[in-house]
Design an enzyme around this catalytic site. Structure first.
Site, PDB file in Angstrom:
ATOM      1  NE  ARG A  47      42.219  68.239  60.711  1.00 24.92           N
ATOM      2  CZ  ARG A  47      41.381  68.764  61.598  1.00 24.92           C
ATOM      3  NH1 ARG A  47      41.518  68.517  62.897  1.00 24.92           N
ATOM      4  NH2 ARG A  47      40.383  69.522  61.211  1.00 24.92           N
ATOM      5  CE1 TYR A  99      50.597  48.561  45.598  1.00 23.40           C
ATOM      6  CE2 TYR A  99      48.881  49.974  46.473  1.00 23.40           C
ATOM      7  CZ  TYR A  99      50.011  49.204  46.654  1.00 23.40           C
ATOM      8  OH  TYR A  99      50.531  49.064  47.910  1.00 23.40           O
ATOM      9  CG  ASP A 172      48.181  54.808  40.148  1.00 25.13           C
ATOM     10  OD1 ASP A 172      49.242  55.440  39.976  1.00 25.13           O
ATOM     11  OD2 ASP A 172      48.043  53.919  41.010  1.00 25.13           O
ATOM     12  CE  LYS A 197      55.121  52.745  45.293  1.00 29.36           C
ATOM     13  NZ  LYS A 197      55.434  51.909  46.438  1.00 29.36           N
TER      14      LYS A 197
HETATM   15  N1  PLP Z   1      49.706  53.053  42.922  1.00 26.31           N
HETATM   16  C1  PLP Z   1      50.745  52.332  42.478  1.00 26.31           C
HETATM   17  C2  PLP Z   1      50.897  52.095  41.002  1.00 26.31           C
HETATM   18  C3  PLP Z   1      51.650  51.779  43.394  1.00 26.31           C
HETATM   19  O1  PLP Z   1      52.678  51.041  42.944  1.00 26.31           O
HETATM   20  C4  PLP Z   1      51.460  52.016  44.780  1.00 26.31           C
HETATM   21  C5  PLP Z   1      52.372  51.438  45.789  1.00 26.31           C
HETATM   22  O2  PLP Z   1      53.102  50.492  45.524  1.00 26.31           O
HETATM   23  C6  PLP Z   1      50.366  52.772  45.187  1.00 26.31           C
HETATM   24  C7  PLP Z   1      49.519  53.293  44.233  1.00 26.31           C
HETATM   25  C8  PLP Z   1      50.118  53.053  46.645  1.00 26.31           C
HETATM   26  O3  PLP Z   1      51.053  54.000  47.099  1.00 26.31           O
HETATM   27  P1  PLP Z   1      51.562  54.082  48.625  1.00 26.31           P
HETATM   28  O4  PLP Z   1      52.366  52.848  48.885  1.00 26.31           O
HETATM   29  O5  PLP Z   1      52.372  55.348  48.617  1.00 26.31           O
HETATM   30  O6  PLP Z   1      50.352  54.168  49.481  1.00 26.31           O
END
Ligand code: PLP
Length: 384
Positions: A47, A99, A172, A197
Site C-alpha cells: 500500500r 495551480y 511546488d 509533467k
Molecule cells: N501543480 C502544478 C503546477 C500543476 O500544473 C498540476 C497539474 O496540472 C498539479 C500541481 C497537480 O498535479 P496532478 O495533475 O498530477 O494531480
C-alpha cells in the site's frame, strides 16, 4: 556524479542478482517475513512500500539534494497529504496565482479540515511579511513559476520571512523542475512536483512527489498519511516514471531553448498583446528568475491574444487561434514531449483570475521553427 548523470543512470542502479541494467517491476502486494519475525528487506505491504518506488524516490532525493522523497498517486495527492499533515487551526499562506485545482481544494476542503488558508500575492515580499503570523502560520506555499501567468516568487527571501515567523515553506516546483531550480538550496523545507509533467515527461503517467530537506515530525506524519490512506501509484506507473526521469535533463533543456525562442518571436507578433515568459527581460519577475533558475526559464509560456477588429476582448480570437493550430495539440496538462495549447480560462471556469484572452503553451520537443510557423498561421487565420 552531476545531476544530469544521476538521472541518466538512475543513480547507477544495477540488479544485484541478475546484473540487469533496467530495473524490474515488482507486482507483489506482500513480502515474506523473516523467521525471527523481522522484515529486513524493508518491505511489508505494497500500500505504500512497493520496491518499484525506491529507485525513483532515491533519484529524486539526489536531484533535489534533500533527505527523502515519497511518490504519490498524483500531484494533488502529494500536495494534499502535506496540508492534511497540519493541524486544525493552523494558518497557511498560499498564492492567489497557483495551480487552479489545488487552490479550489484549499478553498473548499482544507478549510473544512480546520486550516485557516489565506491567499496573497506571494511574489510581493511585503505581502508575505504582513500576512505571516508569528507562531500561528505553519506553512507558506510557493509555486514558481506559477501557473498560468508564470509569476515568479523569490524562494530565498520568502523562506527568510517565513522562517523568522516560525513557518515552514513548501515549493511546488513542477514547472521549474530540479533541472532549473533546487529549492532546498534556497531554504525551502518541502518540495512538491506533479510528476505527471516534466519528471515523467511523456503524458502517460499520473503521479506526484514530496521531498523533504530534513527528517522531521511533519515528514513522519506525511509518511504515515501515505501509508494509511494508500494514495500511491501502481508499480507499472512507478516504473514508467523512473524511465521518464532518465531523460529529464535533455528534455527540459530542449524545451527551455525552444520556449525562449518562441517567446521572443511571439513578442514581435502583431496579433499578440503580451507574452508571459520569465525568460523575457521585460517580464516582471525576470531578474529573480535569472537568479534562482539555472540553465533556462522553463518550457511554459502564455500569450494574450489581441482582440479582432470589432471585438471587445481577445477571448474569441484566442479560442479561434487554438482551433486553427495543426502541430500543437489542444489539450490540458504540460511537460510532455508534444507541445500543448490551451485556452486556460475555459478549463478553470467561473471565478478564475486568468484573463479570457490567454492561451497557455507547453513547449515540447518538436522542431522550434515548425512550432513557431504553426502559431503564426493560426494567429493570422484567427484574425482574418
Ligand atoms: N501543480 C502544478 C503546477 C500543476 O500544473 C498540476 C497539474 O496540472 C498539479 C500541481 C497537480 O498535479 P496532478 O495533475 O498530477 O494531480
Amino acid at each position: 556524479m552531476k545531476p544530469a548523470s544521476i538521472a541518466a543512470q538512475g543513480l547507477g542502479w544495477v540488479d544485484d542478482h541478475t546484473r540487469a541494467l533496467a530495473p524490474p517491476i515488482h507486482t507483489s502486494t506482500t513480502f515474506i517475513r523473516d523467521p525471527d519475525n523481522q522484515y529486513r528487506a524493508g518491505h511489508t505491504y505494497s500500500r505504500d512500500q512497493n520496491p518499484t518506488f525506491d529507485q525513483a524516490e532515491a533519484v529524486l532525493t539526489a536531484l533535489e539534494g534533500g533527505h527523502a522523497s515519497l511518490l504519490f498517486a498524483s500531484g494533488m495527492a502529494a500536495a494534499t497529504a502535506l496540508f492534511q499533515a497540519l493541524a486544525p487551526g493552523d494558518h497557511v499562506l498560499a498564492p492567489r496565482v497557483m495551480y487552479w485545482s489545488l487552490r479550489n481544494w484549499l478553498t473548499h476542503f482544507a478549510t473544512q479540515w480546520g486550516l485557516r488558508v489565506q491567499f496573497i500575492d506571494m511574489s510581493i515580499p511585503d505581502e508575505v511579511r504582513n500576512a505571516v503570523q508569528s507562531g500561528k502560520t505553519k506553512l507558506v506555499w510557493i509555486e514558481t513559476p506559477a501557473n498560468p501567468l508564470w509569476t515568479i516568487t523569490d524562494i530565498a527571501l520568502t523562506c527568510e520571512i517565513a522562517h523568522a515567523a516560525g513557518s515552514m515553506v513548501a515549493v511546488d516546483s513542477t514547472v521549474a523542475t530540479p533541472v532549473l531550480t533546487r529549492p532546498f538550496e534556497l531554504g525551502a523545507d518541502i518540495v512538491m512536483h506533479s510528476a505527471t509533467k516534466y519528471l515523467n515527461g511523456h503524458s502517460d503517467v499520473i503521479a506526484g512527489t514530496l521531498s523533504t530537506r530534513e527528517d522531521s515530525p511533519l515528514w513522519a506524519r506525511i509518511k504515515s498519511i501515505r501509508a494509511q490512506i494508500g494514495g500511491v501509484l501502481g508499480p507499472f506507473e512507478a516504473w514508467l516514471l523512473m524511465r521518464g526521469m532518465r531523460t529529464l535533463f535533455p528534455r527540459v533543456r530542449a524545451a527551455c531553448d525552444s520556449a525562449q525562442g518562441i517567446a521572443e518571436r511571439l513578442a514581435q507578433n502583431s496579433f499578440v498583446d503580451e507574452v508571459l515568459y520569465p525568460g523575457l527581460p521585460s517580464f516582471p519577475g525576470h531578474a529573480i528568475a535569472a537568479r534562482q533558475m539555472h540553465g533556462g526559464f522553463g518550457g511554459m509560456l502564455s500569450i494574450r491574444v489581441r482582440a479582432k477588429n470589432g471585438s471587445a476582448t481577445g477571448e474569441e480570437a484566442a479560442i479561434a487561434t487554438a482551433a486553427r493550430v495543426q502541430l500543437w495539440k489542444r489539450a490540458t496538462s504540460l511537460g510532455g514531449v508534444e507541445s500543448l495549447i490551451e485556452h486556460r480560462a475555459s478549463i478553470e471556469g467561473a471565478g478564475t483570475p486568468v484573463p479570457a484572452d490567454l492561451l497557455r503553451l507547453s513547449v515540447g520537443l518538436e522542431e522550434r521553427d515548425e512550432l513557431i510557423a504553426d502559431l503564426e498561421q493560426a494567429l493570422a487565420q484567427a484574425h482574418s
